[in-house]
Each structure stands twice: as C-alpha cells, then as structure tokens.
Scaffold this motif. Structure first.
Motif, PDB file in Angstrom:
ATOM      1  N   ASP A 192      -1.190  -0.237  -0.386  1.00  0.00           N
ATOM      2  CA  ASP A 192      -2.772  -1.368  -0.445  1.00  0.00           C
ATOM      3  C   ASP A 192      -2.099  -2.916   0.060  1.00  0.00           C
ATOM      4  O   ASP A 192      -2.891  -4.232  -0.266  1.00  0.00           O
ATOM      5  CB  ASP A 192      -2.977  -1.474  -1.697  1.00  0.00           C
ATOM      6  N   GLU A 248     -15.942   2.625   1.508  1.00  0.00           N
ATOM      7  CA  GLU A 248     -14.749   2.723  -0.011  1.00  0.00           C
ATOM      8  C   GLU A 248     -15.127   3.419  -1.328  1.00  0.00           C
ATOM      9  O   GLU A 248     -14.698   4.292  -1.614  1.00  0.00           O
ATOM     10  CB  GLU A 248     -14.745   1.835   0.024  1.00  0.00           C
ATOM     11  N   LYS A 253      -1.733   6.621   0.030  1.00  0.00           N
ATOM     12  CA  LYS A 253      -2.931   5.729  -0.108  1.00  0.00           C
ATOM     13  C   LYS A 253      -1.339   3.969   0.172  1.00  0.00           C
ATOM     14  O   LYS A 253      -0.583   3.967  -0.524  1.00  0.00           O
ATOM     15  CB  LYS A 253      -3.648   5.694  -0.940  1.00  0.00           C
ATOM     16  N   HIS A 310      -5.569  -4.053   4.507  1.00  0.00           N
ATOM     17  CA  HIS A 310      -4.256  -3.970   2.898  1.00  0.00           C
ATOM     18  C   HIS A 310      -4.888  -2.853   3.280  1.00  0.00           C
ATOM     19  O   HIS A 310      -3.798  -1.864   3.007  1.00  0.00           O
ATOM     20  CB  HIS A 310      -5.245  -5.277   1.951  1.00  0.00           C
ATOM     21  N   ASN A 311      -5.864  -1.987   3.008  1.00  0.00           N
ATOM     22  CA  ASN A 311      -6.627  -0.513   2.966  1.00  0.00           C
ATOM     23  C   ASN A 311      -5.955   0.275   3.655  1.00  0.00           C
ATOM     24  O   ASN A 311      -6.972   0.450   3.892  1.00  0.00           O
ATOM     25  CB  ASN A 311      -7.117  -0.817   1.345  1.00  0.00           C
TER      26      ASN A 311
END
Length: 708
Positions: free
Chosen positions: A271, A296, A269, A256-257
C-alpha cells in the motif's frame, strides 16, 4: 453438490477447425484441472481464462458460476503466454514459433508465421496495445512488431540478448520488456529501438508492469521485486532471495496499492507504491500464475491445477472459486460398480456416487501407486516408498498396515486375488507373495536378465502371472510367482504395461509399441508403434481401453477388436496416470493435481456465449459511403446484454499503425440503432479502421477508405 455447470468441447486443430463435443468431463477439481496462466475480466460478469497446456480456453458470462471449456489441439502443445484486447480478440504464443490469433473468444485460432531467423525455439511473451499493434519475443535476438493484427511481422534487434518473458506497453510508443538474467529493455518509439536498462540483480524476471511513464515494477525468481520511479532509468531492488520461489505476476491499480502473486501460494500486497510488502495467507500452497484486476471489489488470481480465487476487499481476504480439493496427484483409480470407487496417489479418496463427490480419507507422504478392490468397502493400497499396504474393510473408517518386512523401494505393482493371496513387486524386480492376507511374505526373483527393470505385473489367477519392463523383456510364471521364464517379445522398447483377458489372450505396451499374444505369451506380435501406452483396462478379449499418448497428445484409446484398430479420444487434461472402465462406455481416468475425468455423455444446461449470438444484439455496419471524401456515416446497434439495457459504448478511428486518431462515441447508451458521422477533412488519404467496443466485451473492427 456440484456448483458449476460446464460445457466441454475439444477443438481439433488441423488446416481447418471443427468442434466436437467431448465424451470426458471433469469430476475433480472443478471446473477443470489444467493450470491457468492467463486470467482477465472484461467488465460486468464476463471472464476469460487461458491455460498453458493444449490451449485451454475458459469463458464465463456470469461471474464464474458457469464455464464454457474449450481445448485446441494444435501445433503448439504448450502455450507460454496470451494477450487479449477484448473478450473476442486475442493472440497466443508458445513452442510452435508461431503467433496464433482468435477473433471469436478462443473458439478458433489462425496461426501466422513470424519468420524471425534468430528465434532459437519458442516465443514466451506477447503484448497487444490494440487490435492491430502488438509485439512478441522469446529466445531470439529480436523483438518482433506487427501493425496489422499479427498477419505480418517486422524484427527489431536488442542487446544484450536474453529470453524475454514479459512485454508491457503504456501506449503505442512507450514500452518495456524483461526476461532472463534480470535484463530490462525500454523503447520510446513503439519497439523499433530498444535501450538496455541495467539493474544490479540477475534474477529471471517473469513480469513487468508500469502504472504511468515513470512508475513501474518487475517481479521474478527468488521472490525478486524491482521498482522504478523514473521510467526505468534506475531500478531499485525492493527484495530478492527471500525464498527460492518465483513471483509470476504484478499489478498496481493506483500509485499506492498493488499485489504480486507467485508459486506455493505466494500472495503479497503493498500500500506504499511497492516500497514494502506484506504476505497474505490465501489458504493454499498452489502456484499462482496470473492475476486480473477489475476493481477493488473484484480481483482474481489463478494458477496451478486450475485454482481460481477472488477478493472483494482489495486483496486482504480471498475465497476459492474453484474446487481444488487437494493438489496431490492421483496415480491409480478403480471402481467396483457405477457408484463406488477409489482413487489414490498423494491421498486416498473415495466416492459413493459415481465420482460426483469425493472424500479424502488419508493423506500420505509419497505416493500410493496401485489399488486393488475386493469390494466397495474392501481395498488394498500400495505405498511406493515404503512398501506399506494400507488395507480397509469398512470404507476407510479404519485401516490396517501390511508390510512384507523386506524388499527394495520403490514398489511398483500390487495384486490381490482374494483376502488371502496377493503379490507386490519391488525395485529389484523381486515378486513378493502372501497366502495369508499379508501376515507373512515370501520373496521370489525373476530370471536374471542383465539390466532388466520391471515396470508392471499382472496375475490372472493363482498360478499364471506376467511381468514386463525395460529392454522389451516379458517373463511368465505358471506357479504363482515362485519361478519365472523369459518370453520373446521381439522388441527392445521399454514396456510399461502388461495385462491378460484369459490364459491365452494378452497385451503388453510401452514406448511406441503395442504387442499382443494369443497363446499365453509364447509368441508376441506387434500391433502398432503409433502409441505410447502406460496403462490398460481390459474388459474382455475384444474390448480394451488404454491410456497414453499419440504424437505427444494425451489420449484414451479404445479397441473393440482386440487391439487391431483403435479409436482415439483426446483428453482435456495432461499427465493422466490411472484408468478403469466398468464397460465399453463408462470409465474414469485420474492424474495430475488430483484430477479425475469421467467418460460419459456430457449434458449441460449452460449454453455457451457464442460470438454470433452476440452479433445479433450488437452490430457494427459498414460505413457509407465508402470510399468517401471528406465525410462518412457509421451505423451500429446496441443490444441488451443480460437484461442490462444501458451499455458503455466506445467507437473510435485508428490508423494502420494502431494509433487512435479520433474518438466518435465514448458514453453509455440504451439499446437501439445509432448513426454517427466522421468528418475526415483534416486527415490524409488512406485506409483507416473503425472499432466498436461495448461494456459487455463485444468488439468489432472494420476498414474504411478516405480518397481525396
């Protein structure tokens, strides 16, 4: 107050490598001002960064508080890309057409010829999946592959051809390459055969990354972002032509990120697997060239002018770790004593402590190109585009603007002898003079000699002055600039600088030429054609400093005999434009991205992390017996790194293709000596490699021989 402790070394790269401590230290920005194009964290606090120009190597073992800076001056002036498999072992490619390898964290490099007959000029992409198996590509018709760590290479064609800017492999078989015209290629056999994966766009692709065999991304020019969920069989253009700026690097840490970085502070960015992107304000417009993800809580981005930023919350907020006070370039610098100095370009900055701290007092549109100090707080600054002279008498607390009211920009040179008498030079080679502190000006034209364009002006006193410029032309005035007489320089090379120590002794220099006169310019003699010199700092008739290039290398030059012989000092930064020395030992140079270097004895309480010191703690011994059949014992020692007694240890066996064939150890171990046995009963005879890696970045590989 300084927040970095820095060790600086210059490495002279010839047939063999030696290390010499540099006499030059960075004062701004900190820890240094060269562009960073590669940044990687290696667990814990170990960080490695690499720069585009001159092979800058930065290493930190305490999370970026202290840095060990090294510079390699080799056959490759510009390094396009590097790849490291651990903190010691890496490869660099650039304009030399060779692959350079280090096994000691960048302290020394060995060059290997790739011998691709189709290479046009340079390699721009390199990727290694382990210490043995890697690939390079550039503007050639092949993607080249090595299975012995870069010593020898085999070339595999791909079509249609492009300039390859990025290579990425998930394992020893699955890989992708991307480059110009939006072209992407895929291999399933380790780079022996490549399949073209067309997509609709034509933007140059600067980076490609895959999270797994299906999911990948590519980024490039005009903010292009591509995404695939089927291994590249189909690429979807998420965005393109959002701006004219480049995206340079992309990384996803899960499905996702992810983040992407690019020019003028672009930081995006996502997500949702890259379907949508949000812009993050990092508080800078510096170009981001590279990113590194450790967790992270520890993400790094770096780029233009040495900027480094860190995020501890998954990329939402960023802190600048470097001290890039301003990206504006500095064109000129002058000190009145060891403490008080000024530097100017896109800004006017002042220091009162010898350059340890600088305060930006005025931002300008365009460039300040010359400075003249009459005291610690009394200075004149010439603005190239307007001819405005910004004048302060109180250290920058207040300013007056002087303007001659005529002349033609850009203005190139400024001299004030005192508060009343001064000169400046405009683009039409006219000399403008004031005798009342800039309230009014008179304009005088030098002798009209064809297409003469003056580059520099120097006045020794109220009467004697010289100008120099294109076609080797030098002119002299003996009446304060009101009339000018040509002098015979004996060269047609462009002259960038002219300066005098007294009425008789002077020098002029430019493109591959250095001239000297001992009779006021009636005769000029060639001293050398080895240097291109842009600026002088004259101390007396014997002691001279100059700024320029020697064989393409950016150097400061010093002569103690009036210019007959010169000492070269390689600078740890490029495009330096201003120079000023107070005495033979103490001086400053300024230039690109607000960089200021000071020449002094470099002292540091930081002791660089050496490979040898690491080996005293972490040791991989030769297996015994060797050769063997079918079992052999491997001994190794785990040391204590930074008072952390528990280290993650990986000990694995590889074949000569770089493929892992056995995992012997993969766990955390306390400090001590260990032995492990490898039973190779199920393996065929031949050479194998065993490799020890630890969590602190230590890595070593040895060979073993199985004979049945």
């Amino acid at each position: 107050m300084r927040s970095f402790i820095i060790s600086i070394f210059i490495i002279f790269y010839t047939a063999t490598l030696t290390i010499a401590q540099s006499n030059w230290e960075w004062q701004k920005p900190l820890p240094q001002g060269n562009t960073i194009t590669y940044f990687r964290t290696f667990g814990g606090d170990s960080i490695f960064a690499y720069g585009w120009f001159d092979g800058l190597v930065m290493r930190s073992i305490n999370g970026g508080q202290n840095w060990d800076l090294n510079y390699q001056v080799s056959g490759s002036r510009y390094v396009n890309q590097v790849c490291f498999t651990n903190i010691n072992t890496g490869w660099a490619v650039g304009d030399s057409g060779r692959v350079h390898k280090t096994t000691d964290g960048g302290l020394s490099w060995t060059g290997y010829a790739v011998n691709d007959p189709t290479l046009y000029s340079r390699y721009s992409a390199v990727f290694f999946i382990n210490d043995m198996l890697g690939w390079v590509a550039g503007n050639s018709e092949n993607i080249s592959r090595t299975i012995d760590g870069g010593e020898t290479w085999t070339h595999y064609p791909y079509s249609p051809t492009a300039t390859i800017y990025s290579i990425y492999f998930l394992n020893d078989t699955l890989g992708w390459a991307a480059g110009s015209a939006g072209r992407i290629y895929h291999t399933t056999d380790g780079g022996i055969n490549w399949t073209y994966q067309p997509q609709g766009g034509f933007s140059t692709l600067n980076d490609i990354y895959f999270l797994n065999p299906d999911t990948g991304w590519a980024v490039g020019s005009v903010e292009t972002i591509l995404r695939t969920n089927n291994g590249g069989a189909v690429w979807n253009e998420v965005q393109s032509f959002v701006s004219f700026y480049n995206l340079n690097d992309v990384y996803f840490w899960d499905e996702h990120n992810g983040i992407a970085v690019g020019d003028v502070g672009l930081l995006l960015k996502s997500d949702d697997t890259g379907a949508a992107w949000s812009y993050i304000d990092a508080g800078t417009e510096s170009d981001f060239k590279t990113l590194s993800f450790q967790s992270e809580q520890n993400i790094w981005i770096a780029g233009l002018g040495g900027i480094m930023m860190n995020s501890s919350d998954g990329g939402d907020n960023w802190n600048e770790i470097s001290e890039l006070t301003t990206p504006a370039s500095l064109e000129c610098i002058e000190f009145i004593d060891e403490n008080n100095g000024w530097a100017a370009g896109g800004t006017i900055a002042r220091t009162t402590d010898g350059g340890e701290n600088w305060v930006d007092l005025m931002q300008t549109t365009g460039n300040i190109v010359d400075v003249e100090l009459l005291g610690a707080e009394n200075g004149y600054f010439l603005h190239s585009q307007t001819g405005n002279i910004f004048h302060t008498m109180d250290g920058g607390a207040s300013w007056d603007t002087l303007n001659p009211g005529f002349g033609y920009p850009p203005y190139a040179s400024l001299t004030f002898l005192d508060a009343q008498t001064g000169w400046l030079m405009d683009a039409q080679d006219s000399v403008l003079k004031t005798v009342n502190g800039g309230i009014s000006w008179d304009r005088y034209a030098p002798d009209n000699i064809g297409s003469f364009f003056a580059q520099d002006m120097f006045f020794l006193d109220s009467n004697n002055g010289w100008i120099a410029g294109t076609n080797g032309i030098i002119q002299k005035s003996v009446d304060g600039g009101e009339s000018w007489t040509p002098q015979n320089s004996g060269t047609t090379n462009v002259l960038y600088a002219v300066a005098f120590a007294d009425a008789n002794t002077g020098w002029a220099a430019g493109q591959n030429i250095l001239l000297k006169t001992t009779n006021g310019g009636q005769d000029w003699n060639v001293l050398t054609d080895a240097y291109t010199i842009n600026k002088f700092s004259i101390l007396d008739s014997d002691n001279i400093w100059a700024l320029g290039q020697a064989g393409g290398v950016h150097v400061a030059l010093y002569s103690s005999d009036g210019g007959s012989t010169w000492q070269e000092e390689i600078l740890p930064g490029k495009n330096m434009r201003g120079i000023h020395f107070l005495n033979n030992e103490t001086g400053w140079i300024c230039g690109l991205y607000g960089g200021v270097l000071k020449r002094n004895t470099v002292t540091s309480s930081f002791e660089p992390q050496s490979v040898e010191s690491m080996r005293r703690d972490f040791i991989l011994e030769q297996n015994y017996p060797n050769p063997f059949n079918p079992s052999t014992t491997i001994s190794y020692t785990v040391g204590v790194h930074r008072d952390v007694p528990l280290q993650h240890v990986d000990l694995s066996i590889y074949n000569t293709l770089g493929q892992k064939v056995a995992a012997l150890v993969n766990k955390k171990q306390t400090a001590g000596k260990y032995q492990v046995e490898w039973n190779a009963a199920g393996f065929s005879s031949g050479v194998y490699l065993y490799k020890l890696e630890t969590g602190n970045g230590y890595s070593q590989t040895k060979k073993l021989l199985l004979l049945k």
